[in-house]
Structure formats: structure tokens, C-alpha cells
Design a protein around this motif. Structure first.
Motif, PDB file in Angstrom:
ATOM      1  N   ILE A  92     -15.416  -6.100  -1.472  1.00 47.97           N
ATOM      2  CA  ILE A  92     -14.737  -5.742  -0.217  1.00 47.97           C
ATOM      3  C   ILE A  92     -13.289  -5.442  -0.560  1.00 47.97           C
ATOM      4  N   LEU A  93     -12.848  -4.225  -0.303  1.00 51.24           N
ATOM      5  CA  LEU A  93     -11.537  -3.750  -0.766  1.00 51.24           C
ATOM      6  C   LEU A  93     -10.644  -3.370   0.404  1.00 51.24           C
ATOM      7  N   SER A  94      -9.561  -4.122   0.572  1.00 51.51           N
ATOM      8  CA  SER A  94      -8.570  -3.896   1.623  1.00 51.51           C
ATOM      9  C   SER A  94      -7.281  -3.378   0.982  1.00 51.51           C
ATOM     10  N   LYS A 117     -16.578 -17.029   7.378  1.00 46.81           N
ATOM     11  CA  LYS A 117     -15.685 -16.034   7.977  1.00 46.81           C
ATOM     12  C   LYS A 117     -14.384 -15.965   7.166  1.00 46.81           C
ATOM     13  N   VAL A 118     -14.079 -14.766   6.680  1.00 46.77           N
ATOM     14  CA  VAL A 118     -12.902 -14.545   5.839  1.00 46.77           C
ATOM     15  C   VAL A 118     -11.974 -13.547   6.522  1.00 46.77           C
ATOM     16  N   GLN A 119     -10.701 -13.928   6.672  1.00 47.92           N
ATOM     17  CA  GLN A 119      -9.674 -12.988   7.156  1.00 47.92           C
ATOM     18  C   GLN A 119      -8.821 -12.594   5.963  1.00 47.92           C
ATOM     19  N   MET A 152     -14.296 -10.494   7.927  1.00 46.38           N
ATOM     20  CA  MET A 152     -15.672 -10.303   7.473  1.00 46.38           C
ATOM     21  C   MET A 152     -16.439 -11.619   7.519  1.00 46.38           C
ATOM     22  N   ASP A 153     -17.738 -11.486   7.654  1.00 45.10           N
ATOM     23  CA  ASP A 153     -18.639 -12.628   7.559  1.00 45.10           C
ATOM     24  C   ASP A 153     -19.417 -12.478   6.260  1.00 45.10           C
ATOM     25  N   ILE A 212     -18.864  -6.740   8.435  1.00 45.46           N
ATOM     26  CA  ILE A 212     -17.438  -6.535   8.709  1.00 45.46           C
ATOM     27  C   ILE A 212     -17.223  -6.732  10.210  1.00 45.46           C
ATOM     28  N   LEU A 213     -16.509  -7.781  10.559  1.00 47.65           N
ATOM     29  CA  LEU A 213     -16.322  -8.144  11.969  1.00 47.65           C
ATOM     30  C   LEU A 213     -15.143  -7.412  12.599  1.00 47.65           C
ATOM     31  N   MET A 214     -14.137  -7.099  11.789  1.00 43.77           N
ATOM     32  CA  MET A 214     -12.992  -6.332  12.294  1.00 43.77           C
ATOM     33  C   MET A 214     -12.498  -5.388  11.215  1.00 43.77           C
ATOM     34  N   ASP A 215     -12.486  -4.109  11.536  1.00 49.01           N
ATOM     35  CA  ASP A 215     -11.951  -3.068  10.663  1.00 49.01           C
ATOM     36  C   ASP A 215     -11.287  -2.047  11.582  1.00 49.01           C
TER      37      ASP A 215
END
Length: 488
Positions: free
Chosen positions: A319-321, A366-368, A360-361, A90-93
Motif C-alpha cells: 500500500i503506497l501513499s 485499521k491503519v491510518q 485501510m483495513d 481501502i476505507l478512505m482514499d
């Protein structure tokens, strides 16, 4: 009410005995019970023509059996997944990174951060290495390049377009002449609060624009290598009466290798990650009179049902947003869903709870993820844009390098010290939801996905003629789109 109940069964060519009628009439949500009973009889090809209390018991027993149904994994699928690696980071949370008190100083820090980040991106353009601060544009300047945040957009009585822009040093008024047709047309997609670059000249009071520059993204020449598949879903809306549980169960069976033809099962065996982009449940109190449209009226029970359904996927990362229907703060960026409301989900070992937005990577892809609430503001602000134009909206956000550029409208944005909605690093995949309409296209090498929904058309959508793409699931398979349909 009595005549209404009898009429609904008559239309379905069914009769009621007195005891069944009394039980249905006494139900707090009798309309939903009627529709469920009729559907139950039709699906089971029952020759019964008279509804009795035993019919109601049989329906209830069937519901209990459905709830406790376990979807088993195909042994071949289990073996493949037992031997595959699923690295991710997780690159940004932004969960637990909210420091704002909501005062004016926080708002200034928020917009200063937005300006600084996007200015840096614009200055990657050689023409903007050197810029003129807006406070210094109050003189005759033949050639200038400035960068500012748009405060206002207006049209003159002669049909020209006027922008009021601002930087940390001051403000400036930008004139876009209607005779410059290409520039004038392209400026029709400008919105308040976005950061732009302006090339032109100044007469001391106005900056006459020759070009408007967005932060934009560079076209990718070569796609990244990808030897696996990622599944994207959103807007499941568990708890809603319109949640299409049958389509969702077919999806769960497929991802476990037990649904579809041989080609579809091979695709399931290739899946390494499931990404959920918000609105897993329908929530409570999201809009007026929502309780009338809920099958599960308790938020804790909605998440318990979600945990039951997702619990059948146990050996790939999920991965749950969150989205605007989920149990977290409404203002974006939204922190992750917590144990307070979704204990069983949070305790599921393969589920990673993250914020909205997040980055996330997934094994070097890389997924936004962004739920997409700002789509409402874009549609309201720009002529010619509808909720069905998700590909156009996502392209616009990539060009503006911001997920929610318009501040203070329908999308609540928290005035954090840092603007987490800026797209600083360009992803390989941009995944959105919210509008319930499936779309996929590639823009300058970026996969732009809206993953549709598992909620059938609601009464609100019928009024506005919004037709959701229910049960259609996008899969990025070895760098290409595969669209699976789990409707009957």
C-alpha cells in the motif's frame, strides 16, 4: 577545481593518471563520481593505487550489474505466501475527490465541516450534550459549555492566556488564568484552528475557562487479535545521493526470506502487508539547489528505479501513499501517485496507490497513514517540541483528532468541501514519516509509528543536528513491535 579533485584522491591515498583526471573533470557531477569511485575501490578491497579510465569503466559495469541484480524469494517464503490470504480494504482514499476552486466559499465550507465533525466528537462527552452558542455568551452565565475553533492565542501583560474562538453563530473571548496552574499548563499545547470545548462562566465580555476539552480518544481495554505481521516504511528517497541502497536491498532480501538469522526469517514469513508512508523518491525541485544532491535527476527515472526495487516483492500487498517529495500535488490531502509519473509502479499488480492521508483495513486491523508534513507546523508553534518528538506530536494529533490542525502555515492544505484530515474513526495503528526519526509507542491502545528513513544524513540535517534513524524498520508482529536494523 583541478587541485580539489587531486586533493580528494590524495586524502584517500590514491593517484590519478591524466586520462582519468580529464574524464572526471569533465563530468557534470564530478564530486559525486569521486566519492563513488573511492567507495567502490574500498569496498572491493582493491590493491589499486592509481585511478585509470579502466577503473571508471569497472565502476560503471559494477553499477549496471547492481541495477540488473534480481533478488529471489526463499522457496519456503514463496510456499507460505502462496497459501495465505491477504484481505484488505481501502476505507478512505481522497484521490479524485478534489472539488475545490480555492475561493472564500470553499474555505467556509472546509472550516464548517471541520467544526461539525469535531463538535460531534466532543458532544460524546455528556457535559457537552447541551452547549451554549457563542453568540449567546454575551451575558452573565454562571455555568456554560461552548465549542469553538481557535482563531487566535495571546498572552496578557499579566501573564494570563487569551483565546479567541468562533462557532457558526459568532465569536467569544476565553480567559485562562495563570493561577489555575494545571489548566494553564495544559493550554500551552493549544494551536490555532483546532476545535475545543470550553467549560466555565461568562461575565458578558469574557468566558473564564474552568476546563478545556479536546475531542480526544477513548482508551481501549482489549487489543484486537492479530496473527500476522505488517511492515511499515517511509522516506526511502530513491534518487538521492544519500539513499542507502545497500540497506534497502538487505531489507528487500529479508522480506523475501533471504536475510537475517532464523528468527528474523521466521518474522519475514509472517509478513502479510507492506505499507509505505510517502517520499518513496526524492523528487525534483522540492527545495533550492536540490539537483546537486540527486543521483537520479529525472523524476520518471526515479520512479523507474523504485519500480525495479519494489518489483522484487511480488506476492504481498504493498500500500503506497505519497509524501511531499512525491510527484503529486503538494496541498494536502494529496491524491495518489499516478501512471503519468510512475507507470511501472502503477502496473505492478500487488501495489495499491492511495492518497495521503488514507485509511485501510488490513485483515481487520485499521491503519491510518499520514506522511506527517504538519509536524513542521507543530514544532514551530509549540515550545519544547522538536522533530525528534514524533511520539509526543502523534499523541497531540490524536487528542486533537486532526492530522494537520494549523491552517495557512508550512503545510499547504486544500480548502476542500470536506476536511479529510479529521480523525473521525480512531485507528488501531497510526503510521507517519517525514521527520526521518524512528519511534513507536502505544497511546490509549493505538500503535503510533514513525518509520524513519532509508536516506542517510543530508547536509541540511547536519546543519540542524538532525540524526536520521536510517535503515531501521518497524514491524507490528502479532500486536507487538519488532524493530529490525538493516545497517551493516
Amino acid at each position: 577545481m583541478s587541485n580539489e579533485i587531486i586533493k580528494k584522491f590524495q586524502e584517500a591515498e590514491l593517484l590519478l593518471n591524466n586520462n582519468a583526471f580529464s574524464e572526471i573533470k569533465g563530468n557534470n557531477d564530478y564530486e559525486y563520481l569521486i566519492s563513488e569511485l573511492i567507495e567502490y575501490i574500498e569496498e572491493n578491497e582493491n590493491d589499486q593505487y592509481v585511478i585509470t579510465t579502466q577503473t571508471i569503466r569497472d565502476y560503471q559495469d559494477n553499477e549496471k550489474q547492481r541495477i540488473h541484480e534480481e533478488i529471489k524469494e526463499n522457496p519456503k517464503t514463496r510456499e507460505i505466501r502462496a497459501n495465505q490470504e491477504t484481505p484488505y480494504e481501502i476505507l478512505m482514499d481522497v484521490s479524485n475527490k478534489s472539488y475545490t476552486d480555492g475561493d472564500i466559499n470553499d474555505l467556509n465550507k472546509y472550516f464548517n465541516d471541520r467544526y461539525t465533525k469535531l463538535k460531534k466528537i466532543i458532544q460524546e462527552n455528556p457535559e457537552f450534550k447541551q452547549i451554549t452558542d457563542l453568540k449567546n455568551t454575551k451575558a452573565n452565565i454562571e455555568n456554560l459549555n461552548s465549542i469553538g475553533i481557535i482563531n487566535n492565542i495571546n498572552n496578557t501583560k499579566n501573564g494570563h492566556r487569551i483565546l479567541e474562538i468562533e462557532d457558526p453563530t459568532g465569536t467569544g473571548t476565553v480567559l485562562i488564568l495563570k493561577d489555575m496552574e494545571d489548566l494553564y499548563e495544559s493550554s500551552s499545547t493549544l494551536v490555532k484552528d483546532e476545535v475545543i470545548g470550553v467549560t466555565g462562566s461568562s461575565n458578558g465580555s469574557l468566558i473564564r475557562a474552568d476546563e478545556i476539552v479536546h475531542p480526544s480518544i477513548q482508551r481501549r481495554i482489549v487489543d484486537k487479535q492479530m496473527d500476522f505481521s505488517i511492515v511499515f516504511i517511509s522516506d526511502v528517497h530513491i534518487g538521492s545521493k544519500m539513499f542507502d541502497e545497500k540497506a534497502f536491498n538487505r531489507f528487500i532480501k529479508w522480506i523475501n526470506g533471504n536475510y537475517g538469522d532464523e528468527k528474523q526469517q521466521d518474522l519475514a514469513n509472517d509478513v502479510k502487508y507492506l505499507v509505505i508512508g510517502g517520499d518513496l523518491v526524492d523528487g525534483i525541485g522540492v527545495y533550492p539547489n536540490q539537483e546537486k544532491e540527486l543521483k537520479i535527476k529525472d523524476i520518471y527515472e526515479q520512479y523507474e528505479e523504485a519500480a525495479r526495487l519494489l518489483g522484487d516483492i511480488s506476492d504481498i500487498p504493498i500500500i503506497l501513499s505519497p509524501g511531499n517529495h512525491d510527484a503529486t500535488r503538494l496541498a494536502e490531502p494529496q491524491p495518489a501517485i499516478t501512471e503519468k509519473y510512475a507507470k511501472d509502479l502503477c502496473n505492478q499488480k500487488n501495489i495499491e496507490m492511495v492518497s495521503n492521508p488514507c485509511i485501510m483495513d488490513l485483515d481487520n486491523i485499521k491503519v491510518q497513514v499520514y506522511h506527517g508534513r504538519s509536524f513542521d507546523d507543530i514544532v514551530m508553534a509549540l515550545n519544547g517540541y522538536t522533530h525528534a518528538d514524533t511520539d509526543k506530536i502523534m499523541r497531540l494529533l490524536l487528542e486533537k483528532r486532526h492530522l494537520a490542525p494549523i491552517y495557512g502555515e508550512r503545510t499547504p492544505l486544500a480548502s476542500e468541501f470536506e476536511d479529510y484530515m479529521v480523525i473521525e474513526d480512531v485507528p488501531d495503528i497510526l503510521h507517519t514519516g517525514h521527520v526521518h526519526i524512528n519511534s513507536h509507542t502505544k497511546y490509549k491502545g493505538v500503535h503510533m509509528i514513525n518509520s524513519g528513513t532509508f536516506q542517510k544524513q543530508t547536509e541540511f540535517q547536519k546543519i540542524y543536528n538532525i540524526v536520521p534513524t536510517c535503515g531501521q524498520i518497524p514491524v507490528i508482529n502479532h500486536g507487538a513491535l519488532q524493530l529490525l536494523d538493516f545497517n551493516e
